[in-house]
Each structure stands twice: as C-alpha cells, then as structure tokens.
Scaffold this motif. Structure first.
Motif, PDB file in Angstrom:
ATOM      1  N   ALA A  92       0.869  -1.178   0.000  1.00 18.06           N
ATOM      2  CA  ALA A  92       0.000   0.000   0.000  1.00 18.06           C
ATOM      3  C   ALA A  92       0.906   1.229   0.000  1.00 18.06           C
ATOM      4  CB  ALA A  92      -0.911  -0.010   1.221  1.00 18.06           C
ATOM      5  N   VAL A  93       0.711   2.110  -0.982  1.00 20.37           N
ATOM      6  CA  VAL A  93       1.597   3.252  -1.169  1.00 20.37           C
ATOM      7  C   VAL A  93       0.924   4.520  -0.654  1.00 20.37           C
ATOM      8  CG1 VAL A  93       2.874   4.610  -2.869  1.00 20.37           C
ATOM      9  CG2 VAL A  93       2.575   2.145  -3.203  1.00 20.37           C
ATOM     10  N   ASP A  94       1.614   5.192   0.273  1.00 19.16           N
ATOM     11  CA  ASP A  94       1.144   6.464   0.829  1.00 19.16           C
ATOM     12  C   ASP A  94       2.296   7.450   0.690  1.00 19.16           C
ATOM     13  OD1 ASP A  94      -0.085   8.528   2.157  1.00 19.16           O
ATOM     14  OD2 ASP A  94      -0.025   7.571   4.136  1.00 19.16           O
ATOM     15  N   GLY A  95       2.337   8.151  -0.440  1.00 22.65           N
ATOM     16  CA  GLY A  95       3.467   9.039  -0.713  1.00 22.65           C
ATOM     17  C   GLY A  95       4.712   8.202  -0.925  1.00 22.65           C
ATOM     18  N   LYS A  96       5.726   8.385  -0.067  1.00 20.90           N
ATOM     19  CA  LYS A  96       6.956   7.584  -0.174  1.00 20.90           C
ATOM     20  C   LYS A  96       6.963   6.404   0.789  1.00 20.90           C
ATOM     21  CE  LYS A  96       9.867  11.161  -2.058  1.00 20.90           C
ATOM     22  NZ  LYS A  96      11.180  11.790  -2.051  1.00 20.90           N
ATOM     23  N   ASP A  97       5.916   6.263   1.599  1.00 22.39           N
ATOM     24  CA  ASP A  97       5.809   5.131   2.523  1.00 22.39           C
ATOM     25  C   ASP A  97       5.091   3.975   1.829  1.00 22.39           C
ATOM     26  OD1 ASP A  97       6.991   6.650   4.496  1.00 22.39           O
ATOM     27  OD2 ASP A  97       5.100   7.176   5.464  1.00 22.39           O
ATOM     28  N   VAL A  98       5.709   2.793   1.880  1.00 25.84           N
ATOM     29  CA  VAL A  98       5.111   1.592   1.305  1.00 25.84           C
ATOM     30  C   VAL A  98       4.975   0.553   2.409  1.00 25.84           C
ATOM     31  CG1 VAL A  98       5.329  -0.247  -0.398  1.00 25.84           C
ATOM     32  CG2 VAL A  98       6.156   2.060  -0.947  1.00 25.84           C
ATOM     33  N   THR A  99       3.732   0.140   2.683  1.00 21.64           N
ATOM     34  CA  THR A  99       3.448  -0.891   3.669  1.00 21.64           C
ATOM     35  C   THR A  99       3.192  -2.186   2.916  1.00 21.64           C
ATOM     36  OG1 THR A  99       2.472   0.728   5.175  1.00 21.64           O
ATOM     37  CG2 THR A  99       1.932  -1.598   5.560  1.00 21.64           C
TER      38      THR A  99
END
Length: 114
Positions: A92-99
């Motif tokens: 799951a991509v939130d800006g530059k954070d990928v979970t």
C-alpha cells in the motif's frame, strides 16, 4: 470508482499471478537510483525470485527476513541497476511510505491470491 479508471474482467484478473512467498534475504541496494533493498523471496514450488523494493522508510532489512508477503510473479524480468527483478512485491503506497501486503496467518509459500 474514479472516473478515469475502467473496469477489468474476471479473466483479466485471472491472468495476474499473485502469490505468497517468504522473504529469505534482504540487503541495502546501494546501486539503485532511489533508496531500496535487494530482496529474495521463496515462493515454494515456484522457486525463489529476486526483486528490488523501495520499502526503506518503514522497514529495516533484518526485520523483513521471514516475513510472508504477496507479489506478482508473472511479469517479465526487468533490469534494475545490476539485478534482474523477477517479481513485483505488493504494498500500500502512501506518498513515499510503502506498507507491504502480508498474510494474516502463516500459509504455504506459493499459494495464489484470488
């Protein structure tokens, strides 16, 4: 659904091989243009696959080892710096954070997501 997106058919979805695998190694990918890790994933009967993943903001390499993840395994190999990426790790991509997308409970490596 967003206006500019179109629906896919069930047969379109069936073409995508999303499988569960366990990360067996992860290390800093110094040659990559953007911060990333070199990751090797065990997909059971489908063998091991290498990939590059830009997940450095939320994960340390040591914490990734042993984690069960999901990946698309039927894209053609793609050259990324000095490695051939053989699968696409899903997250799951939130800006530059990928979970990373993981399983709720341990399952057999290679099982299909569907």
């Amino acid at each position: 659904m967003e206006q500019d997106k179109e629906y896919i058919t069930w047969s379109d979805f069936e073409k995508v091989e999303i499988r569960v695998g366990t990360i067996i190694s992860a290390e800093v990918f110094a040659e990559a243009r953007n911060p990333a890790y070199k990751i090797v994933i065990d997909f059971g009967e489908f063998g091991t696959r290498k990939t590059s993943a830009q997940v450095t903001r939320l994960y340390e390499p040591e914490a990734l080892i042993g984690k069960q993840v999901t990946a698309v395994i039927n894209f053609p190999p793609k050259q990324i710096a000095n490695i051939q990426s053989e699968c696409l790790l899903l997250g799951a991509v939130d800006g530059k954070d990928v979970t990373l997308l993981t399983t709720d409970k341990p399952v057999k490596n290679g099982l299909r997501i569907g």
